[in-house]
Design an enzyme around this catalytic site. Structure first.
Site, mmCIF file in Angstrom:
data_model
loop_
_atom_site.group_PDB
_atom_site.id
_atom_site.type_symbol
_atom_site.label_atom_id
_atom_site.label_comp_id
_atom_site.label_asym_id
_atom_site.label_seq_id
_atom_site.Cartn_x
_atom_site.Cartn_y
_atom_site.Cartn_z
ATOM 1 N N LYS A 12 -19.381 54.166 50.264
ATOM 2 C CA LYS A 12 -18.141 53.397 50.519
ATOM 3 C C LYS A 12 -17.566 53.785 51.876
ATOM 4 C CE LYS A 12 -17.415 53.284 45.565
ATOM 5 N NZ LYS A 12 -16.517 52.991 44.483
ATOM 6 N N HIS A 95 -20.265 43.938 46.117
ATOM 7 C CA HIS A 95 -19.625 45.022 45.362
ATOM 8 C C HIS A 95 -18.235 44.569 44.913
ATOM 9 C CE1 HIS A 95 -17.760 48.886 44.469
ATOM 10 N NE2 HIS A 95 -18.984 49.352 44.325
HETATM 11 C C1 PEP Z 1 -19.747 52.145 42.921
HETATM 12 O O1 PEP Z 1 -19.055 52.241 43.899
HETATM 13 O O2 PEP Z 1 -20.634 51.294 42.907
HETATM 14 C C2 PEP Z 1 -19.495 53.031 41.787
HETATM 15 C C3 PEP Z 1 -20.184 52.860 40.697
HETATM 16 O O3 PEP Z 1 -18.535 54.000 41.961
HETATM 17 P P1 PEP Z 1 -18.272 55.267 40.979
HETATM 18 O O4 PEP Z 1 -19.623 55.856 40.676
HETATM 19 O O5 PEP Z 1 -17.402 56.187 41.771
HETATM 20 O O6 PEP Z 1 -17.618 54.727 39.758
#
Ligand code: PEP
Length: 252
Positions: A12, A95
């Protein structure tokens, strides 16, 4: 033919060239015998440096988004050629954070997914319902729409990786249970079979994403339809190595 598991991190808007380099150097020896294919999808500006650090290892560097046009007046966007220049293999598309904060729609997800494929890379196309939708009993309806529009016109569906990420599980610490994730992913596979062909659906890699971590990965990965994970916060630390070694670290 068995599907080869695939686990990808999604950094991210986290890490810098310095902290990313440190983490990848730490991960390289720890993931070299991973139980699956491994990728880290990183912020665009870090792709050149992270590609250099990961060179010669089994960590593929991926991107977090890509525009569908090859070039032009699209301030802030990134093109297929820019990614390919650095050997990028995977691109996360659609996403839920892009959908929620940046106006991504099923239609733009479709354009981006097709552009990634046309450029010879692998899209990791994300779908998933919100808490309101799950509690309102419309999960399947939402997934149907996301799959029907998001994957419309794709010639070879086996080249797409699907990430099922229930929005209520992302970054919340609230993971779907093994059974919930399996049941929903089996539904997605069935739907792909109807939209494309049942045999193709059997070959499609479908990841689970949503607070997946070292403690819960083994149970999720043991589910017959779950072929991997898309990992957010747990990919920002060396614990990511435990996730990609889900069979070794937790042997009974
Ligand atoms: C993601 O960003 O795709 C995700 C699953 O985040 P997290 O693992 O932090 O929930």
């Amino acid at each position: 033919m068995a599907r080869r598991p695939f686990i990808a991190g999604n950094w991210k808007m986290n890490m810098t060239a310095e902290s990313g380099t440190k983490l990848i150097k730490e991960l390289i020896p720890l993931v070299k015998d991973a139980d699956c294919d491994v990728a880290l999808c990183v912020p665009a500006i870090l792709i050149p440096a992270m590609t250099e650090v990961a060179k010669g290892s089994n960590i593929a560097i991926g991107a977090e988004n890509m525009h569908w046009e090859p070039k032009g007046a699209y301030t802030g966007e990134i093109s297929a050629d820019m990614l390919k220049e650095y050997g990028v293999k995977y691109v996360i598309i659609g996403h839920s954070e892009r959908r929620q904060y940046f106006g991504e729609t099923d239609e733009t997800v479709n354009k981006r997914t097709k552009a990634v494929l046309a450029a010879g890379m692998t899209p990791i196309t994300c779908i998933g319902e919100t808490l309101e939708e799950r509690e309102g009993g419309v999960t399947e309806k939402v997934l149907d729409r996301q799959l029907e529009i998001g994957l419309a016109g794709i010639e070879d569906i086996t080249k797409v990786v699907i990430a099922y990420e229930p929005v209520w599980a992302i970054g919340t610490g609230r993971t779907a249970t093994d059974e919930q994730a399996q049941e929903t992913i089996a539904y997605i596979r069935k739907k792909i079979g109807q939209l494309f062909c049942p045999k193709c659906a059997e070959k499609v890699i479908i990841q689970y994403g949503g607070s997946m971590n070292a403690a819960n990965c083994k149970g999720l990965m043991a589910q017959p339809d779950i072929d991997g994970g898309l990992i957010g916060s747990a990919s920002l630390k060396a614990d990511f190595a435990k996730i990609v070694n889900y069979n070794k670290y937790f042997e009974d």
